[in-house]
Every structure is written in structure tokens, then in C-alpha cells.
Motif scaffolding. Structure first.
Motif, PDB file in Angstrom:
ATOM      1  N   UNK A  96       0.808  -1.220   0.000  1.00  0.00           N
ATOM      2  CA  UNK A  96       0.000   0.000   0.000  1.00  0.00           C
ATOM      3  C   UNK A  96       0.843   1.274   0.000  1.00  0.00           C
ATOM      4  N   UNK A  97       2.143   1.140   0.205  1.00  0.00           N
ATOM      5  CA  UNK A  97       3.000   2.312   0.325  1.00  0.00           C
ATOM      6  C   UNK A  97       2.707   3.071   1.610  1.00  0.00           C
ATOM      7  N   UNK A  98       2.308   2.342   2.660  1.00  0.00           N
ATOM      8  CA  UNK A  98       1.918   2.948   3.934  1.00  0.00           C
ATOM      9  C   UNK A  98       2.976   2.670   4.993  1.00  0.00           C
ATOM     10  N   UNK A  99       2.967   3.482   6.038  1.00  0.00           N
ATOM     11  CA  UNK A  99       3.945   3.375   7.106  1.00  0.00           C
ATOM     12  C   UNK A  99       3.278   3.094   8.451  1.00  0.00           C
ATOM     13  N   UNK A 100       3.903   2.260   9.242  1.00  0.00           N
ATOM     14  CA  UNK A 100       3.505   2.013  10.631  1.00  0.00           C
ATOM     15  C   UNK A 100       4.690   1.375  11.342  1.00  0.00           C
ATOM     16  N   UNK A 101       4.753   1.567  12.617  1.00  0.00           N
ATOM     17  CA  UNK A 101       5.722   0.848  13.438  1.00  0.00           C
ATOM     18  C   UNK A 101       5.080  -0.490  13.778  1.00  0.00           C
ATOM     19  N   UNK A 102       5.748  -1.577  13.434  1.00  0.00           N
ATOM     20  CA  UNK A 102       5.199  -2.918  13.618  1.00  0.00           C
ATOM     21  C   UNK A 102       5.911  -3.575  14.800  1.00  0.00           C
ATOM     22  N   UNK A 103       5.122  -3.954  15.804  1.00  0.00           N
ATOM     23  CA  UNK A 103       5.672  -4.524  17.033  1.00  0.00           C
ATOM     24  C   UNK A 103       5.000  -5.843  17.396  1.00  0.00           C
ATOM     25  N   UNK A 104       5.788  -6.760  17.942  1.00  0.00           N
ATOM     26  CA  UNK A 104       5.247  -7.994  18.500  1.00  0.00           C
ATOM     27  C   UNK A 104       5.034  -7.772  19.992  1.00  0.00           C
ATOM     28  N   UNK A 105       3.835  -8.075  20.460  1.00  0.00           N
ATOM     29  CA  UNK A 105       3.548  -7.930  21.872  1.00  0.00           C
ATOM     30  C   UNK A 105       2.097  -8.222  22.157  1.00  0.00           C
ATOM     31  N   UNK A 106       1.815  -8.337  23.439  1.00  0.00           N
ATOM     32  CA  UNK A 106       0.470  -8.645  23.911  1.00  0.00           C
ATOM     33  C   UNK A 106      -0.187  -7.357  24.392  1.00  0.00           C
ATOM     34  N   UNK A 107      -1.303  -6.992  23.791  1.00  0.00           N
ATOM     35  CA  UNK A 107      -2.005  -5.767  24.174  1.00  0.00           C
ATOM     36  C   UNK A 107      -2.419  -5.798  25.640  1.00  0.00           C
ATOM     37  N   UNK A 108      -2.650  -6.982  26.187  1.00  0.00           N
ATOM     38  CA  UNK A 108      -3.055  -7.118  27.584  1.00  0.00           C
ATOM     39  C   UNK A 108      -1.887  -6.952  28.553  1.00  0.00           C
ATOM     40  N   UNK A 109      -0.660  -6.971  28.038  1.00  0.00           N
ATOM     41  CA  UNK A 109       0.535  -6.806  28.868  1.00  0.00           C
ATOM     42  C   UNK A 109       1.469  -5.807  28.204  1.00  0.00           C
ATOM     43  N   UNK A 110       1.179  -4.520  28.325  1.00  0.00           N
ATOM     44  CA  UNK A 110       1.952  -3.498  27.602  1.00  0.00           C
ATOM     45  C   UNK A 110       3.367  -3.278  28.117  1.00  0.00           C
ATOM     46  N   UNK A 111       3.738  -3.885  29.225  1.00  0.00           N
ATOM     47  CA  UNK A 111       5.064  -3.641  29.796  1.00  0.00           C
ATOM     48  C   UNK A 111       6.203  -4.019  28.848  1.00  0.00           C
ATOM     49  N   UNK A 112       5.959  -4.923  27.927  1.00  0.00           N
ATOM     50  CA  UNK A 112       7.004  -5.369  27.022  1.00  0.00           C
ATOM     51  C   UNK A 112       7.136  -4.580  25.734  1.00  0.00           C
ATOM     52  N   UNK A 113       6.195  -3.700  25.443  1.00  0.00           N
ATOM     53  CA  UNK A 113       6.248  -3.002  24.150  1.00  0.00           C
ATOM     54  C   UNK A 113       5.865  -1.527  24.227  1.00  0.00           C
ATOM     55  N   UNK A 114       5.096  -1.094  25.208  1.00  0.00           N
ATOM     56  CA  UNK A 114       4.574   0.269  25.245  1.00  0.00           C
ATOM     57  C   UNK A 114       5.592   1.221  25.858  1.00  0.00           C
ATOM     58  N   UNK A 115       5.777   2.376  25.230  1.00  0.00           N
ATOM     59  CA  UNK A 115       6.741   3.360  25.718  1.00  0.00           C
ATOM     60  C   UNK A 115       6.131   4.332  26.733  1.00  0.00           C
ATOM     61  N   UNK A 116       4.868   4.160  27.070  1.00  0.00           N
ATOM     62  CA  UNK A 116       4.216   5.005  28.058  1.00  0.00           C
ATOM     63  C   UNK A 116       3.526   6.228  27.498  1.00  0.00           C
ATOM     64  N   UNK A 117       3.690   6.492  26.215  1.00  0.00           N
ATOM     65  CA  UNK A 117       3.024   7.624  25.580  1.00  0.00           C
ATOM     66  C   UNK A 117       1.583   7.245  25.274  1.00  0.00           C
ATOM     67  N   UNK A 118       0.607   8.041  25.736  1.00  0.00           N
ATOM     68  CA  UNK A 118      -0.799   7.701  25.507  1.00  0.00           C
ATOM     69  C   UNK A 118      -1.172   7.669  24.016  1.00  0.00           C
ATOM     70  N   UNK A 119      -2.199   6.905  23.714  1.00  0.00           N
ATOM     71  CA  UNK A 119      -2.741   6.822  22.360  1.00  0.00           C
ATOM     72  C   UNK A 119      -4.007   7.671  22.282  1.00  0.00           C
ATOM     73  N   UNK A 120      -4.235   8.272  21.113  1.00  0.00           N
ATOM     74  CA  UNK A 120      -5.471   9.023  20.873  1.00  0.00           C
ATOM     75  C   UNK A 120      -6.611   8.076  20.522  1.00  0.00           C
ATOM     76  N   UNK A 121      -6.267   6.934  19.941  1.00  0.00           N
ATOM     77  CA  UNK A 121      -7.290   5.947  19.577  1.00  0.00           C
ATOM     78  C   UNK A 121      -6.641   4.569  19.529  1.00  0.00           C
ATOM     79  N   UNK A 122      -7.419   3.562  19.929  1.00  0.00           N
ATOM     80  CA  UNK A 122      -6.954   2.172  19.896  1.00  0.00           C
ATOM     81  C   UNK A 122      -8.019   1.338  19.201  1.00  0.00           C
ATOM     82  N   UNK A 123      -7.585   0.596  18.196  1.00  0.00           N
ATOM     83  CA  UNK A 123      -8.474  -0.362  17.526  1.00  0.00           C
ATOM     84  C   UNK A 123      -8.133  -1.736  18.088  1.00  0.00           C
ATOM     85  N   UNK A 124      -9.111  -2.325  18.764  1.00  0.00           N
ATOM     86  CA  UNK A 124      -8.925  -3.644  19.371  1.00  0.00           C
ATOM     87  C   UNK A 124     -10.120  -4.493  18.961  1.00  0.00           C
ATOM     88  N   UNK A 125      -9.894  -5.388  18.046  1.00  0.00           N
ATOM     89  CA  UNK A 125     -11.004  -6.213  17.556  1.00  0.00           C
ATOM     90  C   UNK A 125     -10.667  -7.687  17.622  1.00  0.00           C
TER      91      UNK A 125
END
Length: 101
Positions: free
Chosen positions: A72-101
Motif C-alpha cells: 500500500x506504500x503505507x507506514x507504521x511501526x510494527x511490534x510484536x507484543x500482547x495488548x493485555x501486557x503493555x510492559x514489554x512493548x509500550x513506551x508510556x506515551x498515551x494513544x489518541x485511539x486504539x483499535x482492538x477487535x
């Protein structure tokens, strides 16, 4: 057109969540169950100036996310991690929106 990123194949129900997200144009967005990347690509197209994080707990499936974003010619930071355990991937900066489906 598919290989050139002109369109993606996604059923209507899968398209709706990314269309309904409200976030600032330059916001910080998280796709918390990103694989295979259809909604991530949709978010990247809808919010091209946003900081987009694509997260999935299955690292092997993230190759497909990267492939779809490249197509698609699109950009995103791609990370492996568990959304239920953010300690391993989240930098602590809040999100404006989260898509969790």
C-alpha cells in the motif's frame, strides 16, 4: 491493481471499525490486533500524518502486516507484543485511539 496497492480485499464488517475511529489527523493510533494488516493499512491511509503502531502477539504473522503496508506504500511501526501486557512493548506515551477487535 491489488499488487500496486490500488485496493485491498476486505469484507464490509471488517472495514467499519477503522472508518469509525475518531482521532486527530496527527494523532497516535494503535491497532492492537494488527495481523494480517487490513485495518492497519486502512488506518494508515485514513490518517497519513498520524503515528501508527501495529501490534500483534504472533510475531510470525507480522510479516504479513509488513507486506500489506509495503504493497500500500503505507507506514507504521510494527511490534510484536500482547495488548493485555503493555510492559514489554509500550513506551508510556498515551494513544489518541486504539483499535482492538
Amino acid at each position: 491493481g491489488f499488487d500496486d496497492g490500488v485496493f485491498s480485499v476486505q469484507d464490509e464488517a471488517a472495514q467499519l471499525p477503522a472508518e469509525l475511529i475518531e482521532a486527530p489527523a496527527q494523532g497516535r493510533l494503535l491497532d492492537a490486533c494488527a495481523a494480517p494488516g487490513g485495518k492497519t493499512g486502512q488506518l494508515a491511509e485514513r490518517f497519513p500524518d498520524a503515528t501508527l503502531i501495529a501490534l500483534d502477539n504472533d510475531a510470525a504473522r507480522l510479516d504479513r502486516v509488513r507486506s500489506n503496508l509495503a504493497r500500500l506504500g503505507a507506514q507504521a511501526t510494527v511490534l510484536a507484543g500482547d495488548a493485555a501486557d503493555p510492559s514489554g512493548w509500550w513506551d508510556g506515551t498515551p494513544f489518541d485511539a486504539i483499535l482492538l477487535d
